[in-house]
Design a protein around this motif. Structure first.
Motif, short mmCIF file in Angstrom:
data_model
loop_
_atom_site.label_atom_id
_atom_site.label_comp_id
_atom_site.label_asym_id
_atom_site.label_seq_id
_atom_site.Cartn_x
_atom_site.Cartn_y
_atom_site.Cartn_z
N LEU A 1 -62.68 -75.04 -14.76
CA LEU A 1 -63.32 -76.26 -14.64
C LEU A 1 -62.39 -77.32 -14.66
N THR A 2 -60.94 -77.28 -14.60
CA THR A 2 -59.92 -78.27 -14.52
C THR A 2 -58.96 -77.78 -13.34
N SER A 3 -58.24 -78.83 -12.86
CA SER A 3 -57.06 -78.53 -12.06
C SER A 3 -56.04 -79.34 -12.47
N SER A 4 -54.98 -79.42 -11.69
CA SER A 4 -53.80 -80.28 -12.01
C SER A 4 -53.94 -81.58 -11.93
N ASN A 5 -55.22 -81.94 -11.22
CA ASN A 5 -55.49 -83.56 -11.00
C ASN A 5 -56.56 -83.90 -12.07
N THR A 6 -56.86 -82.98 -12.98
CA THR A 6 -57.81 -83.56 -13.87
C THR A 6 -57.50 -84.39 -14.77
N VAL A 7 -58.20 -85.49 -15.23
CA VAL A 7 -57.94 -86.54 -16.36
C VAL A 7 -59.07 -86.13 -17.49
N ILE A 8 -58.57 -85.87 -18.65
CA ILE A 8 -59.42 -85.71 -19.66
C ILE A 8 -59.48 -86.83 -20.53
N MET A 9 -60.55 -87.64 -21.07
CA MET A 9 -60.65 -88.65 -22.21
C MET A 9 -61.51 -88.23 -23.18
N LEU A 10 -60.84 -88.21 -24.31
CA LEU A 10 -61.34 -87.81 -25.63
C LEU A 10 -61.44 -88.98 -26.56
N GLU A 11 -62.55 -89.17 -27.19
CA GLU A 11 -62.98 -90.15 -28.20
C GLU A 11 -63.08 -89.54 -29.54
N ARG A 12 -62.40 -90.09 -30.40
CA ARG A 12 -62.43 -89.74 -31.85
C ARG A 12 -62.42 -90.81 -32.75
N SER A 13 -62.51 -90.52 -34.07
CA SER A 13 -62.56 -91.66 -34.95
C SER A 13 -60.96 -91.87 -35.21
N THR A 14 -60.53 -93.21 -35.28
CA THR A 14 -59.08 -93.49 -35.67
C THR A 14 -58.68 -92.58 -36.94
N ARG A 15 -59.65 -92.21 -37.87
CA ARG A 15 -59.12 -91.67 -39.24
C ARG A 15 -58.97 -90.12 -38.86
N SER A 16 -59.51 -89.66 -37.85
CA SER A 16 -59.47 -88.21 -37.68
C SER A 16 -58.08 -87.72 -37.18
N GLU A 17 -57.64 -86.69 -37.49
CA GLU A 17 -56.36 -86.27 -36.90
C GLU A 17 -56.11 -86.02 -35.30
N ALA A 18 -55.11 -86.41 -34.82
CA ALA A 18 -54.76 -86.56 -33.44
C ALA A 18 -54.90 -84.96 -32.90
N PRO A 19 -55.60 -84.93 -31.77
CA PRO A 19 -55.85 -83.63 -31.22
C PRO A 19 -54.29 -82.95 -30.65
N ALA A 20 -54.56 -81.70 -30.59
CA ALA A 20 -53.25 -81.10 -29.95
C ALA A 20 -53.44 -80.81 -28.32
N ALA A 21 -52.66 -81.32 -27.77
CA ALA A 21 -52.72 -81.11 -26.03
C ALA A 21 -52.57 -79.56 -25.91
N PRO A 22 -53.50 -79.27 -24.81
CA PRO A 22 -53.32 -77.66 -24.62
C PRO A 22 -51.87 -77.19 -23.94
#
Length: 202
Positions: free
Chosen positions: A150-171
């Motif tokens: 579903l993704t390639s070396s050119n893909t950009v992922i944009m993720l929205e969270r609450s500012t109070r949520s823990e930061a995500p971990a990049a794969p």
């Protein structure tokens, strides 16, 4: 709540929004996100995946600003039906161009990320889960997306969270390249940190 496409070929088109159950991205946040993406030029002719699509606002805004293909994934049947209505209206809009495509998939985002197959990878992935969506689930979703076609070396992922949520971990082999906060919303941009040779370049 009345929502419209902010800019581009479908500027001003109204989006049908469910009465409850979705948390649409505010126009201010949406404008900030898209100014950022426009400055990168990632939306031109892009294939876009919109997970937890809700009203479809993010994916439709991307189509309006130059993307050519949209797959909107939404698990709620009423919300998915409303996105389908909006897309049908867009296809009858005089600004709809030959070669563009848009469809809704009624499915859970997690299931789509772990099992759907793609003919070509997506250039842009929007992930806007409910604020209650657990960080661990978020990380698993990112890992599933990153490890598949579903993704390639050119893909950009944009993720929205609450500012109070823990930061995500990049794969693995990906990194969070930017974080911007808008009121209650934290927006993360996640990109491959190195070219992924075996997944095909485009």
């Amino acid at each position: 709540m009345r929502m419209r496409v902010i800019s581009g070929r479908f500027k001003g088109v109204a989006l049908t929004t469910p009465k409850s159950g979705t948390r649409p991205t505010t126009d201010r946040t949406k404008e900030a996100i898209f100014s950022h993406l426009d400055s990168w030029g990632v939306l031109d002719d892009a294939r876009v995946l919109d997970l937890f699509a809700g009203t479809g606002a993010l994916g439709i805004e991307a189509l309006s600003r130059g993307a050519r293909e949209l797959v909107a994934v939404e698990s709620s049947a009423p919300a998915a039906a409303l996105i389908a209505q909006t897309l049908t209206a867009l296809k009858h809009n005089r600004s709809w161009e030959h070669g563009m495509s848009a469809r809704v998939v009624k499915a859970r985002a997690e299931k789509y990320a772990s099992s759907a197959s793609a003919v070509e990878p997506f250039d842009m992935v929007f992930i806007d889960p409910p604020y209650a969506f657990e960080t661990n689930d978020c990380n698993q979703l990112l890992a599933d997306l990153a490890s598949r076609e579903l993704t390639s070396s050119n893909t950009v992922i944009m993720l929205e969270r609450s500012t109070r949520s823990e930061a995500p971990a990049a794969p693995a082999n990906w990194e969070i390249t930017d974080r911007r906060d808008y009121g209650e919303t934290a927006v993360y941009y996640i990109e491959p940190s190195e070219p992924i040779s075996d997944k095909g370049q485009h």
